[in-house]
Design an enzyme around this catalytic site. Structure first.
Site, mmCIF file in Angstrom:
data_model
loop_
_atom_site.group_PDB
_atom_site.id
_atom_site.type_symbol
_atom_site.label_atom_id
_atom_site.label_comp_id
_atom_site.label_asym_id
_atom_site.label_seq_id
_atom_site.Cartn_x
_atom_site.Cartn_y
_atom_site.Cartn_z
ATOM 1 N N ILE A 259 0.858 -1.171 0.000
ATOM 2 C CA ILE A 259 0.000 0.000 0.000
ATOM 3 C C ILE A 259 0.898 1.226 0.000
ATOM 4 O O ILE A 259 2.055 1.168 0.404
ATOM 5 C CB ILE A 259 -0.980 0.019 1.200
ATOM 6 N N ASP A 260 0.377 2.323 -0.481
ATOM 7 C CA ASP A 260 1.192 3.525 -0.665
ATOM 8 C C ASP A 260 1.713 4.068 0.661
ATOM 9 O O ASP A 260 1.140 3.813 1.726
ATOM 10 C CB ASP A 260 0.371 4.613 -1.371
ATOM 11 N N LYS A 261 2.764 4.840 0.559
ATOM 12 C CA LYS A 261 3.402 5.426 1.742
ATOM 13 C C LYS A 261 2.391 6.104 2.664
ATOM 14 O O LYS A 261 2.388 5.872 3.882
ATOM 15 C CB LYS A 261 4.465 6.432 1.298
ATOM 16 N N THR B 44 -0.862 5.816 2.728
ATOM 17 C CA THR B 44 -2.047 5.014 3.030
ATOM 18 C C THR B 44 -1.710 4.144 4.236
ATOM 19 O O THR B 44 -0.657 3.529 4.288
ATOM 20 C CB THR B 44 -2.436 4.124 1.832
ATOM 21 N N ARG C 289 -7.044 5.404 -5.645
ATOM 22 C CA ARG C 289 -6.834 6.839 -5.821
ATOM 23 C C ARG C 289 -7.125 7.271 -7.258
ATOM 24 O O ARG C 289 -7.772 8.294 -7.507
ATOM 25 C CB ARG C 289 -5.410 7.204 -5.414
#
Length: 303
Positions: free
Chosen positions: A136-138, A140, A236
């Site tokens: 998962i993104d930084k 998130t 997103r």
């Protein structure tokens, strides 16, 4: 030894990063911009800005230093471990933490913390993301499953590919909905104009996101998203595509948004089959305090 290139501009026009991206396909525009900023790209023996527009007969010299190999070392960083057995670890990743080392983030990642916690992580082909089967993104927050051995890695990756696992996200998004639920089915690929971004593109990879509206406030909504596929930045990109970007998203959202530490997106529920026993495991983690406080503020403004 570094790679070196030289070009004389003939008919090419436009910004230097765009022109060089067509001449050296192995370099992304963002990498070219870094080289320009570090004075590894010279025009007529002089340093230029990334906004420089090439001129006919410009002599462009490109020096590409070899990137240092990533050395992944254990770091004593606290982890919020929700579950662990002989095959898997389920961790609640905090907002702001990168999952695995990369060129711009060589350390202080989740992988560095995991290596300090245990020596038993499944090897990865790249070497710098042991145990990681999805990410998962930084900015998130939320749940990730980590493989501790090769058998577990294969099992978890198969479940992801066959879409038998469960991944539910909470998101605060811009705008209100007329429908209570919906499905976004739109292919995702690299943005043609900005390589740091993903976008809905004609020849992208299939991507499917289901959403359910939980609450609505003036100008914002709280929704639940379920991933059917797992493309980079999928939620997103999809939500921005339908006109409801995630609040606080610095890449896909508007400048005027909710104050926070990045996008208000949280991986709340994670479910999968235990690799050896086949038993269904399901976990839930509440959003971070900044997310909960923002919801409280939005509810109070709605009264």
């Amino acid at each position: 030894m570094p790679d070196k290139y030289q070009f004389v501009i003939q008919e090419e026009k436009g910004r230097i990063d765009k022109v060089l991206a067509t001449k050296i396909p192995s370099l992304s525009r963002s990498r070219i911009q870094e080289l320009v900023q570090d004075k590894n790209i010279l025009v007529n023996s002089r340093a230029v800005k990334t906004s420089y527009k090439v001129q006919k007969n410009d002599l462009i010299s490109v020096n590409v230093p070899k990137l240092k190999p990533l050395a992944v070392v254990p770091e004593d960083i606290p982890l919020d471990i929700i579950y662990e057995d002989q095959d898997v670890i389920v961790v609640n990743k905090p907002q702001g933490m990168v999952v695995h080392p990369a060129a711009g983030h060589p350390d202080h990642t989740l992988v560095n913390a995991l290596l300090f916690h245990t020596k038993n992580l499944a090897e990865s082909p790249e070497g710098f993301r042991p145990g990681i089967v999805h990410r998962i993104d930084k900015d998130t927050s939320g749940l990730l499953m980590v493989a501790k051995n090769a058998f577990a890695r294969e099992s978890l990756e198969t479940q992801l590919a066959q879409k038998t696992n469960k991944r539910l996200y909470l998101a605060i998004v811009h705008g209100n909905f007329s429908e209570k639920s919906g499905t976004i089915e739109a292919p995702i690929g690299r943005d043609h104009y900005n390589r740091k971004k993903m976008a809905v593109v004609e020849n992208g990879k299939d991507a499917v996101t289901h959403f359910t509206v939980l609450e609505q406030f003036p100008k914002y909504s709280l929704i639940k998203c379920q991933l059917e596929t797992g493309r980079t930045h999928q939620i997103r990109v999809h939500l921005a595509y339908i006109g409801h970007p995630v609040a606080g998203d610095p890449l896909y959202g508007p400048h005027h948004t909710l104050n926070g530490n990045g996008q208000f997106l949280h991986a709340q529920v994670l479910g999968f089959e235990q690799p050896h026993s086949g038993k269904w495991l399901e976990f839930e983690a509440q959003p971070p305090q900044i997310f909960l406080q923002q919801l409280t503020d939005l509810r109070e403004k709605s009264d």
